[in-house]
Design an enzyme around this catalytic site. Sequence first.
Site, mmCIF file in Angstrom:
data_model
loop_
_atom_site.group_PDB
_atom_site.id
_atom_site.type_symbol
_atom_site.label_atom_id
_atom_site.label_comp_id
_atom_site.label_asym_id
_atom_site.label_seq_id
_atom_site.Cartn_x
_atom_site.Cartn_y
_atom_site.Cartn_z
ATOM 1 N N ASP A 62 21.702 4.448 -27.467
ATOM 2 C CA ASP A 62 23.045 3.878 -27.354
ATOM 3 C C ASP A 62 23.914 4.812 -26.519
ATOM 4 O OD1 ASP A 62 22.043 2.038 -29.088
ATOM 5 O OD2 ASP A 62 23.434 2.475 -30.731
ATOM 6 N N HIS A 114 25.976 -3.048 -25.648
ATOM 7 C CA HIS A 114 26.515 -2.354 -26.816
ATOM 8 C C HIS A 114 27.961 -2.796 -27.061
ATOM 9 C CE1 HIS A 114 26.431 0.446 -30.018
ATOM 10 N NE2 HIS A 114 27.070 1.448 -29.436
ATOM 11 N N HIS A 118 34.719 -0.472 -28.842
ATOM 12 C CA HIS A 118 33.877 0.123 -29.879
ATOM 13 C C HIS A 118 34.577 0.011 -31.226
ATOM 14 C CE1 HIS A 118 30.916 2.789 -31.717
ATOM 15 N NE2 HIS A 118 30.202 2.600 -30.631
ATOM 16 N N HIS A 209 20.626 8.403 -29.263
ATOM 17 C CA HIS A 209 21.855 8.258 -28.487
ATOM 18 C C HIS A 209 21.769 9.066 -27.204
ATOM 19 C CE1 HIS A 209 23.016 7.279 -32.626
ATOM 20 N NE2 HIS A 209 23.915 6.480 -32.084
#
Length: 262
Positions: A62, A114, A118, A209
């Site tokens: 990610d 993604h 966020h 990540h």
Amino acid sequence: MNYFYVVNGKKLKQAFIIMIGVIFAIGIIYSERDNVSVFSQNEPAAIYSVQTDKKVIALTFDISWGDTRTDPILKILEDKGVKKATFFLSSPWAKDHPEIVNHIVKGGWEIGSHGHKHVNYSSLNTDEEIKAQITTAHQILRDVTGQTPNLIRLPNGDFDKRVLRIANELNYNVIQWDTDSLDWMNKGVDNIINRVVTKAHPGDIVLLHASDSVKQTHEALPVIIDQLRAKGYEFVTVSELLKQTQVENKPPVEDQTMKTIH
């Protein structure tokens, strides 16, 4: 012959309490039957792993911020000959770092979404807000990568059945993970290696990540790759993993969300 029964008052009271509890539980299940239906096999569900006997595994990364950690990770994948991995890109990050995105595209690695902002999409008030987050990210990623993503890992791994339904309507598969490296916690290289290698299994999706929040992933990754290979694992993309026969889908638990820092 006469029989005499002695009734224990304490046991009778316990039995009565249990009976009331059972009736109460049945009432809750009936009144909440719409929520219970989230476990129906016919409804969209997040994908955590694939049931297979083949020793295939998907490394996923990610990225949502920063520009110092991704290139070292890409170089390790190149040096180790890992041509199959999946990167879930936050669309604002992708828009701000087209050169790194281009490196991922040219390297042949898979790209998934993604999301846009966020934030936890389950906390958004309307369906339209959720759709806007997914479609905005979709358009940006398509413009930057030249590809049309159909995999999404939601910010913070957060979702509920409403988010799953909307993602499904937008032709996205929601991808979670079965093995969490917890690399964003930066608890040490050995800790990251051990978590991944000991928990990995055939059909596994591994969460890693490549944002600047991780400071040890690039050191752990070469060992992870070597040790998994030594165990006979082949690295594949998430899309390739999904081509296996039976996907293990897990419905959301509505009072619990997964929190990770990306």
